[in-house]
Scaffold this motif. Sequence first.
Motif, PDB file in Angstrom:
ATOM      1  N   LYS A  10       0.844  -1.186   0.000  1.00  0.00           N
ATOM      2  CA  LYS A  10       0.000   0.000   0.000  1.00  0.00           C
ATOM      3  C   LYS A  10       0.881   1.239   0.000  1.00  0.00           C
ATOM      4  O   LYS A  10       1.910   1.270   0.659  1.00  0.00           O
ATOM      5  N   ALA A  11       0.447   2.244  -0.718  1.00  0.00           N
ATOM      6  CA  ALA A  11       1.195   3.503  -0.753  1.00  0.00           C
ATOM      7  C   ALA A  11       0.992   4.218   0.582  1.00  0.00           C
ATOM      8  O   ALA A  11      -0.075   4.130   1.182  1.00  0.00           O
ATOM      9  N   PRO A  12       1.997   4.927   1.042  1.00  0.00           N
ATOM     10  CA  PRO A  12       1.828   5.669   2.298  1.00  0.00           C
ATOM     11  C   PRO A  12       0.789   6.775   2.125  1.00  0.00           C
ATOM     12  O   PRO A  12       0.677   7.377   1.060  1.00  0.00           O
ATOM     13  N   LYS A  13       0.007   7.009   3.159  1.00  0.00           N
ATOM     14  CA  LYS A  13      -1.047   8.027   3.085  1.00  0.00           C
ATOM     15  C   LYS A  13      -0.425   9.414   3.083  1.00  0.00           C
ATOM     16  O   LYS A  13       0.503   9.683   3.825  1.00  0.00           O
ATOM     17  N   ARG A  14      -0.975  10.270   2.234  1.00  0.00           N
ATOM     18  CA  ARG A  14      -0.484  11.647   2.149  1.00  0.00           C
ATOM     19  C   ARG A  14      -1.297  12.538   3.073  1.00  0.00           C
ATOM     20  O   ARG A  14      -2.484  12.334   3.258  1.00  0.00           O
ATOM     21  N   LYS A  15      -0.651  13.536   3.589  1.00  0.00           N
ATOM     22  CA  LYS A  15      -1.363  14.514   4.402  1.00  0.00           C
ATOM     23  C   LYS A  15      -2.162  15.412   3.455  1.00  0.00           C
ATOM     24  O   LYS A  15      -1.668  15.788   2.387  1.00  0.00           O
TER      25      LYS A  15
END
Length: 57
Positions: A10-15
Motif C-alpha cells: 500500500k502507498a503511504p497516506k499523504r497529508k
Amino acid sequence: MTNTSDTFKKAPKRKPAKGKTVTVSPEMRHAYADLIKEREEKEQAYGRHLRKDEPRR
C-alpha cells in the motif's frame, strides 16, 4: 513461486494539502456577494427562455 509481498504494498497516506486563506475587506465581500447574485439572476433569465420540452445538455 515468487514472493509478491513487496510488489503490492500500500502507498503511504499523504497529508491533505492545507487550503489557502485570504482575508478580504467587508466591501470586497459585499461586492463578491453582489456578483454571485447577478450571475444567478442571469442564469435564471437564461433558463426562462429555453424550451421546456428540450432537455438541457
